[in-house]
Design an enzyme around this catalytic site. Structure first.
Site, PDB file in Angstrom:
ATOM      1  N   ASP A  29       2.425  -8.931 -10.347  1.00  0.00           N
ATOM      2  CA  ASP A  29       2.704  -9.415 -11.697  1.00  0.00           C
ATOM      3  C   ASP A  29       2.220  -8.407 -12.740  1.00  0.00           C
ATOM      4  O   ASP A  29       2.879  -8.176 -13.757  1.00  0.00           O
ATOM      5  CB  ASP A  29       2.033 -10.765 -11.919  1.00  0.00           C
ATOM      6  CG  ASP A  29       2.362 -11.756 -10.816  1.00  0.00           C
ATOM      7  OD1 ASP A  29       3.526 -11.765 -10.368  1.00  0.00           O
ATOM      8  OD2 ASP A  29       1.466 -12.496 -10.388  1.00  0.00           O
TER       9      ASP A  29
ATOM     10  N   ALA B 248       0.809  -1.217   0.000  1.00  0.00           N
ATOM     11  CA  ALA B 248       0.000   0.000   0.000  1.00  0.00           C
ATOM     12  C   ALA B 248       0.842   1.267   0.000  1.00  0.00           C
ATOM     13  O   ALA B 248       0.331   2.359  -0.269  1.00  0.00           O
ATOM     14  CB  ALA B 248      -0.929   0.004   1.217  1.00  0.00           C
TER      15      ALA B 248
END
Length: 315
Positions: free
Chosen positions: A252, A223
């Site tokens: 990814d 975050a």
């Protein structure tokens, strides 16, 4: 073209649940079945971005056949490496508050012949590649030095390598100077053997990975944002996220965004941040398309906030 290599792919089932209560019957509110594995997700994100990709995968059994079928349905070219064992099946449980629980199977054992066939398939498929993205854990049978061998062979043919793995496999590969490595905060802390409490701690750890051989380090800090450190300096990127639905495959997607934007410098970092932020706002392991991206929500700066305390420090 971006070639991806996933030595330990999977068939992923993702369930959305209100909450996860041990010992109780939990009724899912949503369900997805996807081809899984970090390199597979990179190929899916590259395809969603409108670029060509080829996914090199060792596949076996009914789960492997379904992985190939699902990827083909998404328009992703697969270069399969037949193996005797069955491709693993994984389960992910996503709660309403965004908490993710994953159950990952160990995967099949690859024989020496299957390992060499995997390397040879990568060599053959890399002739047209701009990048090779080598991603994920190694299945049973592959030594930690396997990625190092792959990096060395790829560099011998002049192809750039992006490596997203952890632990001994990451450390062993650094000696072959991968062009970019992409650890998350926990993997970065594990590589240097100490906790990370601030952005500055992450910068220092990334510089140590560069000293060990990595040309560039693209670090996901959850975050808190993302960090890029290379020979030209360091940049820090963040994005506004309205609602977190699932962080499956977000890292990814970030790597795919970085590579499709050239794989170098602050512009590529901005693309990585945009893709990662879009991915966490989508269900399951769905990869973002260009229409899901919000570049205006992304900030990239060379004024790295070294003293900023990480929201999710790694102990």
């Amino acid at each position: 073209m971006i070639l991806t290599v996933t030595p330990n792919p999977s068939l992923d089932r993702t369930y959305e649940v209100p909450s996860l209560d041990r010992g109780e019957v939990v009724r899912a509110t949503g369900e997805r079945v996807d081809p899984g594995g970090k390199g597979v997700n990179v190929s899916r994100a590259v395809t969603a971005a409108g670029r060509r990709t080829v996914a090199v995968l060792p596949l076996g059994g009914a789960p492997g056949a379904l992985v190939a079928e699902l990827l083909d349905a998404q328009g992703i070219e697969v270069a399969p490496v037949p193996i005797a064992g069955a491709t693993r099946s994984n389960i992910a449980l996503t709660e309403a508050d965004g908490v993710l629980t994953k159950i990952n199977a160990p995967g099949p054992h690859l024989t020496a012949a299957e390992q060499e066939l995997l390397l040879e398939t990568v060599r053959h498929q890399s002739r047209d590649a701009d990048w090779i993205a080598c991603c994920g854990s190694l299945p049973r049978g592959l030594a930690p030095s396997w990625y190092a061998e792959l990096v060395a062979r790829a560099h011998a043919t002049g192809v750039r390598i992006a490596l997203d793995t952890s632990g001994p496999a990451l450390l062993a590969a650094l000696r072959e100077r991968p062009d970019v490595v992409k650890p998350n905060a926990a993997e970065l802390a594990g590589a240097v053997g100490r906790p990370l409490s601030t952005v500055g701690d992450a910068v220092k750890a990334a510089e140590e990975l560069r000293a060990m051989g990595a040309v560039a380090v693209l670090a996901s800090l959850g975050a808190d944002g993302q960090l890029l450190v290379n020979e030209d300096g360091a940049w820090f990127g963040t994005a506004r996220v309205d609602t977190v639905r699932s962080n499956v495959g977000a890292g990814d997607s970030s790597l795919a965004g970085f590579l499709v934007a050239g794989g170098r410098g602050p512009e590529a970092l901005g693309s990585a941040v945009a893709h990662g932020a879009a991915a966490v706002q989508l269900p399951g392991s769905l990869m973002p398309a260009p229409g899901d991206l919000d570049p205006a929500a992304v900030t990239v700066t060379a004024d790295v906030p070294m003293d900023r305390v990480l929201k999710e420090p790694v102990s």
